[in-house]
Scaffold this active site. Structure first.
Site, PDB file in Angstrom:
ATOM      1  N   SER A 180       0.830  -1.204   0.000  1.00 13.60           N
ATOM      2  CA  SER A 180       0.000   0.000   0.000  1.00 13.60           C
ATOM      3  C   SER A 180       0.868   1.258   0.000  1.00 13.60           C
ATOM      4  CB  SER A 180      -0.975  -0.038   1.183  1.00 13.60           C
ATOM      5  OG  SER A 180      -1.897   1.013   1.126  1.00 13.60           O
ATOM      6  N   HIS A 238      -8.556   1.472  -0.709  1.00  8.60           N
ATOM      7  CA  HIS A 238      -8.384   0.561  -1.850  1.00  8.60           C
ATOM      8  C   HIS A 238      -9.720   0.061  -2.394  1.00  8.60           C
ATOM      9  CE1 HIS A 238      -4.132   0.787  -1.193  1.00  8.60           C
ATOM     10  NE2 HIS A 238      -4.298   0.417   0.065  1.00  8.60           N
TER      11      HIS A 238
END
Length: 304
Positions: free
Chosen positions: A87, A190
């Site tokens: 991430s 996300h």
């Protein structure tokens, strides 16, 4: 090949940056990082409590700053053959690979954190980790609840994201053989809920001129290595609203004959996943400067 990996949001803990301030030049570097990111990272990493550093716009630059500080302290880092980040950790990996400068990375992460915090505030959403169970059954259950599998972390762990009522139903009625753990994050990262943040980050990224990576650089999108800096920057922008495929990254590590893993600060999460998914591959979690010698020893073994 020894690789370096960089953690994502949720790996921070109160005061974790304090030991790193004993490293020569660390305070000056953190002061610069703070200016670029728009956050007082020294105070955040040494004085602020868990709730305050959980704030997305604080947590993201704080984690990247710690990763870069520890990466810069790793003697023998030139022996690292590849890098990857989970991430927001992809920004740290991009710096380590030479795609972004530290200034560009911290500036973009500051913008990313603020934009994601704003997007998260628009609706009541969250994330929950699902441990164990059959993956196909888990995905089917998420589809039934209109939740998104936001992180495929490997080792039997998927992170679901979406509306809070659906997450509460998931916890009350989990898929067979699973355990559901609500995560202390501000929103459904996300996923489609982060689309406004993608737009903000894309505008900021358009002012950056990335270089091509000097090391193997794997992407969260599909676990594949990326040879062009411009493509990796595009992927960095898009991943704000698309799933993190850390499972595929680890599959690529295995296929590419990775023989050791060093996780930079705030470390522990990714080495924990690797120990379960890549059994027999040695790893070092660099949590404090005291862990640097073990990482350097792993690197020296690769050179021997």
């Amino acid at each position: 090949m020894i690789i370096a990996v960089f953690p994502g949001q949720g790996s921070q803990t109160p005061g974790f940056l304090a030991p790193w301030l004993q490293v020569e030049g660390a305070a000056d570097r953190l002061a610069a990082y703070s200016d670029w990111a728009g956050v007082d990272l020294i105070a955040a990493g040494t004085e602020w409590d868990a709730d305050r550093i959980r704030d997305t716009q604080v947590a993201q630059p704080l984690i990247v700053a710690a990763s870069l500080l520890s990466w810069g302290s790793l003697e023998g880092g030139g022996s690292v053959g590849g890098v990857a980040g989970h991430s927001v950790g992809e920004f740290s990996a991009a710096v380590a690979a030479g795609v972004l400068s530290e200034e560009d990375a911290l500036r973009l992460v500051g913008i990313r954190g603020r934009a994601m915090a704003e997007a998260a505030a628009a609706e009541q959403t969250g994330m929950s980790a699902i441990i164990g169970g059959d993956e196909a059954t888990v995905i089917t259950r998420l589809e039934e609840l209109e939740l998104t599998p936001a992180n495929y972390n490997g080792s039997g762990q998927i992170v679901a994201a979406g509306a809070m009522p659906a997450l509460r139903t998931l916890a009350a009625e989990p898929p067979a053989g699973t355990r559901v753990i609500p995560l202390q994050v501000a929103g459904a990262f996300h996923t489609r809920y982060m689309a406004p943040a993608v737009d903000a980050l894309r505008r900021a990224a358009s002012t950056v001129a990335p270089d091509d990576p000097a090391l193997t650089l794997w992407s969260n999108r599909d676990g594949e290595s990326v040879a062009a800096g411009a493509e990796f920057l595009d992927r960095l922008v898009a991943q704000v609203a698309s799933p993190v495929r850390w499972d595929l990254c680890m599959a690529s590590f295995a296929a590419d004959d990775v023989t050791g893993i060093i996780e930079l600060s705030p470390a522990g999460t990714l080495t924990g996943l690797a120990k379960r998914a890549m059994r027999g591959v040695p790893s070092v979690a660099v949590k404090t400067p005291d862990d640097l010698p073990a990482a350097q020893m792993l690197l020296s073994g690769a050179d021997a």
